[in-house]
Design an enzyme around this catalytic site. Sequence first.
Site, PDB file in Angstrom:
ATOM      1  N   SER C  45       0.865  -1.170   0.000  1.00  0.00           N
ATOM      2  CA  SER C  45       0.000   0.000   0.000  1.00  0.00           C
ATOM      3  C   SER C  45       0.903   1.223   0.000  1.00  0.00           C
ATOM      4  O   SER C  45       1.870   1.293   0.760  1.00  0.00           O
ATOM      5  CB  SER C  45      -0.918  -0.007   1.216  1.00  0.00           C
ATOM      6  OG  SER C  45      -1.905   0.995   1.053  1.00  0.00           O
ATOM      7  N   GLU C  46       0.600   2.183  -0.868  1.00  0.00           N
ATOM      8  CA  GLU C  46       1.548   3.257  -1.134  1.00  0.00           C
ATOM      9  C   GLU C  46       1.761   4.202   0.046  1.00  0.00           C
ATOM     10  O   GLU C  46       2.702   4.994   0.037  1.00  0.00           O
ATOM     11  CB  GLU C  46       1.146   4.049  -2.387  1.00  0.00           C
ATOM     12  CG  GLU C  46      -0.180   4.775  -2.291  1.00  0.00           C
ATOM     13  CD  GLU C  46      -1.343   3.955  -2.822  1.00  0.00           C
ATOM     14  OE1 GLU C  46      -1.280   2.710  -2.754  1.00  0.00           O
ATOM     15  OE2 GLU C  46      -2.332   4.568  -3.273  1.00  0.00           O
ATOM     16  N   ASN C  47       0.926   4.110   1.079  1.00  0.00           N
ATOM     17  CA  ASN C  47       1.193   4.946   2.249  1.00  0.00           C
ATOM     18  C   ASN C  47       2.322   4.388   3.113  1.00  0.00           C
ATOM     19  O   ASN C  47       2.726   5.045   4.067  1.00  0.00           O
ATOM     20  CB  ASN C  47      -0.082   5.140   3.084  1.00  0.00           C
ATOM     21  CG  ASN C  47      -0.652   3.837   3.592  1.00  0.00           C
ATOM     22  OD1 ASN C  47      -0.781   2.884   2.831  1.00  0.00           O
ATOM     23  ND2 ASN C  47      -0.972   3.771   4.865  1.00  0.00           N
ATOM     24  N   SER C  87       8.363   4.146  -0.711  1.00  0.00           N
ATOM     25  CA  SER C  87       7.173   3.479  -1.227  1.00  0.00           C
ATOM     26  C   SER C  87       7.030   3.736  -2.726  1.00  0.00           C
ATOM     27  O   SER C  87       6.749   2.818  -3.508  1.00  0.00           O
ATOM     28  CB  SER C  87       5.933   3.990  -0.492  1.00  0.00           C
ATOM     29  OG  SER C  87       4.786   3.321  -0.936  1.00  0.00           O
TER      30      SER C  87
END
Lengths: 232, 232, 218, 218
Positions: C45-47, C87
Amino acid sequence: MINKKINSVEEAVAGVTDNMTLMLGGFGLCGIPENAIAELVKLGAKNLTCISNNAGVDDFGLGLLLQQRQIKKMISSYVGENDEFERQMLSGELDVELTPQGTLAEKCRAAQAGFPAFYTPAGYGTEVAEGKESREFNGKMYILEKAFEADFAFVKAWKGDEAGNLIFKGTARNFNPCMCGAAKITVAEVEELVPAGELDPNQIHIPGIFVQRIFQGAHYEKRIEQRTVRQR
Amino acid sequence: MINKKINSVEEAVAGVTDNMTLMLGGFGLCGIPENAIAELVKLGAKNLTCISNNAGVDDFGLGLLLQQRQIKKMISSYVGENDEFERQMLSGELDVELTPQGTLAEKCRAAQAGFPAFYTPAGYGTEVAEGKESREFNGKMYILEKAFEADFAFVKAWKGDEAGNLIFKGTARNFNPCMCGAAKITVAEVEELVPAGELDPNQIHIPGIFVQRIFQGAHYEKRIEQRTVRQR
Amino acid sequence: MLDKNGIAKRIAREVKDGYFVNLGIGIPTLVANFVREDIEVEFQSENGVLGMGPFPFEGEEDADIINAGKQTITTLPGASFFDSALSFAMIRGKHVDLTILGAMEVSENGDIANWKIPGKMVKGMGGAMDLVASAENIIVAMMHTNKRGASKILKKCTLPITGLGCVKKIVTNLAVLDVTPEGFQLIERAPGVSVEEIKNATEGNLIIKGEIPEMKIA
Amino acid sequence: MLDKNGIAKRIAREVKDGYFVNLGIGIPTLVANFVREDIEVEFQSENGVLGMGPFPFEGEEDADIINAGKQTITTLPGASFFDSALSFAMIRGKHVDLTILGAMEVSENGDIANWKIPGKMVKGMGGAMDLVASAENIIVAMMHTNKRGASKILKKCTLPITGLGCVKKIVTNLAVLDVTPEGFQLIERAPGVSVEEIKNATEGNLIIKGEIPEMKIA
C-alpha cells in the site's frame, strides 16, 4: 551531542508568521503533528501555504487551520473527506495545487537532499504536466519537477531523543521522514522523548542533523478515519 | 510471504555471465558481500564492469576478482590501497571511471527508484562534468547524471529474513541499501537469516521487494583496513 | 453479468505466485479476498506498508497502521513499513509486479482517466498518476458502461487523463478485454453476456477473434 | 610556523557550538582533538555515521564501525548510522555546518584542487567533490608551499579542479587567509612568521589591511 530539545509547544511554532510555507507530515490523520497543528491554530498565522498529502477532516488535522481560514493554499495529492475544504475551494478562497503522491514525496526528499529538480514519469501527458518541461530518457517520457521550498516542516514521530533522532511507527511514518530537513526549520514532535544514547544508532530512521527542534507532545488523540474490522 | 531464500552460494551467483555489470556494496572492506565475491572468483565470469565505491585490497574484496583479471572496468569513487589495481590501470588492462561518492550513491538510488537522471552540483566545473549537460537552478550550476544500469547487485546485510527484508549494522550499511533493487537481480547475503516474522517491521532498512535472493553467508572474515586504537 | 465481487474474483485469477501487488480503492481492494490460497502474494500500500494482512479484529485496530484507503489493517509475517519516498521508489522503480485500479474511462490505446470530472469537486489523484506512469502490468476493474448506459470503453478518453498508454487489461461487469495496438481485444464474456451485448456497450474498437469463451470465476 | 597539529589547533577555533562538522582525511582529522570541551559538536563521516567518538580502546575495535578513512572508530550517545544516499543528502542538502578539507592548491577565487595529479596514480575524489560543491562553509587545511618552496596559494589552480569558488578560509603553516572577491585577505600570521614571509610564499593576490595579528592557538 547537540541538544535539540525544546520545552514547550509555544517554542515549537516560534517564528511561524503570515504568508509562510509549511510542510506537515501525515497520511490522512495517521502520523500528523497534532500538537503543532493545535498550536498553529492558537498562533493564528494567516495566508499559509501548506504542503501535506491530505487536508485533514472538518474538525481534526489541517481541517482545524482551514476552519480558522489560516490556509491560503494547499499542496496535496488528495483532499477528500473535508466539507469546509470543499466550500473554500469552490468559493475560490482556497487555492489547491494537486500533486501526484510520489512526486509530492520526492519534492520533499529533493529539498532534503539538495537536489533542485528531478525527472519523473508521473503526470506526463496530463494536466499536471502543463507548463512543465518534459523529456525523453530511454524511450520513455518524463516531466521535470522542482524541489519544494518551505519555511517550516512539522513532523510527528513515535520516539525521539534529545539529539533530534527519530523513530517512526507503522504507517504513521509516511511523509514525515521525507520532510525532515526539507524546510529551513524542522520541528519534530514525538510520543516519547528520551535522553541521547537510549535509541539504538542502527535503528534511527531520521538522524538528528535533519531536525532543529524536538518536543514530546502533551497528548495524542490519533483519530482513526476509517475504522475497519473483521468478525472474529 | 514470498520466499527469497536460496540454499547455496552457487545459486547466489547463478546467471552471472561474461560482460555483465555488477553492483557490489561496501565501503573499503566494510560491509562487502564476502561470500558472493569468493563465489564470483570460482565462477570465473570475465570482462565484468563492477560498480563499487572502492576496489578492495590486493588479497581481499574486489582485489580477488582483479587478481583473476575478471574485471574490465571499475566505477568507483576511490581506488587506493591496491597495487594490482594500480598495475592493471596503468597498463591499460583496466578501465576506471571515477565518480564522486555522493553521485555514485545517487546513481544507485535513481536506478532503485525509477529516476532516469538527476541534477547534482558535485563535479561541476571539473573533469567529471566533461561531456555531461550542465544547467543552472536558482543561481547555482548542476550537472546531469544518469541512473546506473546493472545486471546484478550483490549486497551484504547483518540480519535478514526469508522474505528478503534486510537490517544493516553500523557503517557496514553504506552503499548496500542504495544498491538493493538497483539492478535486474539483487542478491543479499546476511550474517543471520531468520524466518519471516522475526524482524520488527518498523526496523527493516530494506523491504524484501527490493531483493530477489537471500542467503546466510558461510563465513565472514570482516577484515579491518585501518585498525586504529587509543591508549587506555 | 458480474457484480463487483465477480469482477474482483475474475481479476484475482490474474494474480500469480510471487507477485507484489498494489490494489487501488474500490473494486480492486476486494481482489485480496479472492486470491488463491496456495500461492504467495504480498500486498503493497503506497502509504508505506508491504505485507498487508486482513482487517483487524474489533478492539485490535491500531491508528498507526492503515492502508492507502485510510482503513485500519493488520500485517503478516515478513511485513515492513517505510516512508513515502521509498514506497514510490517501489512503484516508480517497477518493483511492484501488478497494479489493479478502478477507472472512469479507458481508451483504445490504453489511456486511463480516473481522477477528475470537470465541474465536480476534485479530490485529487493520490498515488494513481505515479502508479499508472510506472507500472508495467496494470489491470483496470470497472463497469463497462455508466449509469446512463454510455460506454466507458472508448476510442478516446473524454475526461482528464491520469496516464497515457498504460492499461494492459480490463475486467468489467461484461467482459475481459486486452488492450492491444489494434484496439480492445475481447478475451472472455461474463456469464450470460453475449458478444453482441459487449459490442453494443463498447465505443472503442472491439476486436473479436474466433469463439469468445465465457469466463470461469468459480 | 605551525606544524600539522598547530594548523589543526587553529582551525579548531573555527568550530562553533552546535556545529555538525565533516572532517577530511589528514590534518582535518586532527581538528577533532582540539575542539573546546565546553561546546557541543557532532562529527559526520560520509560513509554513514553521525556522532563519531574517539578511536576504540585496543580489543574493542568493530570492523563494522569505521570512518571515511577506514579507521576503526567509536560513537557517542546520540549517534546514528545511515546509508550513503542519506549521508550525501546531509552534505548536498547543506545540513553539515562546516567542512574541513586538505588541498594541493587553492586559487584566489576559491577554487580548490585536491584530488588528482596528472601523470601520477589517481586514487579518486571520494566524497570531496560532493563536499566542496555543496558546503557553504569550507575551511582548507594545507601547507602554504610545496616541498620545493613553490606557493600553493595561487592566482589560478594548475592541477585539475575539485570544485569552483567554494573555499571560504584557509589555514596554513604560515597564515590564516580569508577568500574574498578581491583575493586572499591575510587575517593572522603564524607565530614567528612575518607578513613579508607570507607575501613571498603567496602567488595569488594577497590583501593586507592594517596590522596583522599573530594567531593565538593556546
